[in-house]
Design an enzyme around this catalytic site. Structure first.
Site, short mmCIF file in Angstrom:
data_model
loop_
_atom_site.label_atom_id
_atom_site.label_comp_id
_atom_site.label_asym_id
_atom_site.label_seq_id
_atom_site.Cartn_x
_atom_site.Cartn_y
_atom_site.Cartn_z
N HIS A 120 33.13 13.41 19.83
CA HIS A 120 32.89 12.16 18.90
C HIS A 120 34.20 11.13 19.13
O HIS A 120 35.20 11.91 18.88
CB HIS A 120 32.78 12.66 17.26
CG HIS A 120 32.61 11.48 16.52
ND1 HIS A 120 31.56 11.07 15.83
CD2 HIS A 120 33.66 10.72 15.80
CE1 HIS A 120 31.55 9.93 14.99
NE2 HIS A 120 32.92 9.81 14.92
N CYS A 121 33.94 9.98 19.26
CA CYS A 121 35.14 9.02 19.41
C CYS A 121 35.37 8.37 18.18
O CYS A 121 34.41 7.58 17.54
CB CYS A 121 34.92 8.13 20.83
SG CYS A 121 36.10 6.82 20.94
N PHE A 122 36.63 8.54 17.57
CA PHE A 122 37.12 7.79 16.42
C PHE A 122 37.31 6.36 16.55
O PHE A 122 37.16 5.56 15.56
CB PHE A 122 38.14 8.62 15.64
CG PHE A 122 37.83 10.18 15.46
CD1 PHE A 122 37.06 10.15 14.09
CD2 PHE A 122 37.98 11.06 16.05
CE1 PHE A 122 36.90 11.51 13.65
CE2 PHE A 122 37.79 12.13 15.52
CZ PHE A 122 37.19 12.52 14.46
#
Length: 277
Positions: A120-122
């Site tokens: 998951h890329c913030f």
């Protein structure tokens, strides 16, 4: 658990704002300070060097932003709803996505089943997986290049405008602590101190994105995701590395190196989803 999810959701909102703020500041410093000061020509208002470096920087930053948008525009959610949202009893709670079936994961932040989820890329606010891995990799490539290019011009600006010599390798290591002391003593202006801070921001982001890029290309070539690597999962069907790279970058991969465009066709993408499911 509630406070952990709250922190993750807060980070999911702050990270994109940080990215756009850093991009805006970088753009302003390049065109209003660095390029005019370094490539100034008393005989002409605009010279070829200014145009060349300005055009090159625009190319880098537009590709970084373009691939950033494409990463969000093409989410990695699985189009198939057949994967049950059931977690294994052995799933560890400190991982924000639980392993389900052969590359499928349920992300608690996105609240979706992700096909071939990597992480998951913030900064983008969504998961990186099957459909947007290419855009994420190119986003890392151009973001790291933009940051390192800005770092070089920032050093050149400090050399030209403030007579700071970087011939000694220790100069950069001691630049930040010395600048903090000089700033609070009133010995250097605020702009110079801010540029010094940005040098370290660009260095940190540039090296981080470059590391992400190398890691993702290696995983893609092996036909593996970061989630699978962390869990020690062996890929059931391992294809040749050329086939793995082609599945992610598409047949028109050369075009994707220079333009943030879709290089994997929708039909090919949908067929790949059917195969993985």
């Amino acid at each position: 658990m509630y406070f952990k999810m709250l922190k993750l959701r807060l980070l999911n909102s702050i990270a994109p704002a940080y990215f756009f703020t850093a991009t805006t500041v970088t753009f302003a410093l390049q065109f209003y300070f660095f390029i005019p000061a370094i490539f100034a020509n008393p005989d002409a208002r605009i010279n070829s060097s200014t145009l060349l470096h300005g055009a090159f920087f625009l190319f880098l930053i537009l590709n970084a932003l373009g691939n950033y948008v494409m990463t969000i525009r093409f989410p990695a959610a699985s189009v198939q709803g057949a994967v049950p949202l059931v977690c294994s009893p052995r799933c560890s709670d400190h991982v924000d996505a639980h392993y389900l079936l052969n590359g499928h994961h349920f992300c608690k932040l996105c609240k979706k089943v992700i096909l071939r989820r990597d992480h998951h890329c913030f900064f983008t606010g969504n998961c990186i997986g099957k459909r947007n891995m290419r855009y994420f990799i190119m986003f890392c490539v151009y973001t790291s290049t933009t940051c390192l290019y800005s770092l070089v011009l920032g050093v050149a600006y400090l050399t030209v405008e403030h007579s700071i010599s970087f011939e000694n390798p220790l100069t950069f290591l001691t630049l930040l602590p010395l600048s903090i002391g000089y700033f609070f003593l009133g010995a250097i202006p605020g702009l110079q101190f801010f540029i010094v801070l940005m040098l370290y921001v660009w260095l940190g982001i540039g090296l981080t994105c470059a590391g992400f890029c190398c890691q993702q290309i290696l995983l893609v070539a092996r036909g593996q995701t970061w989630c699978q690597l962390r869990k020690g999962q062996v890929v059931q069907t391992r294809s040749p590395w050329r086939r793995n790279l082609s599945d992610v970058f598409g047949r028109q991969w050369v075009l994707g190196l220079f333009l943030p465009v879709q290089t994997v066709g929708r039909v090919q993408d949908h067929a790949a989803d059917q195969k993985d499911s």
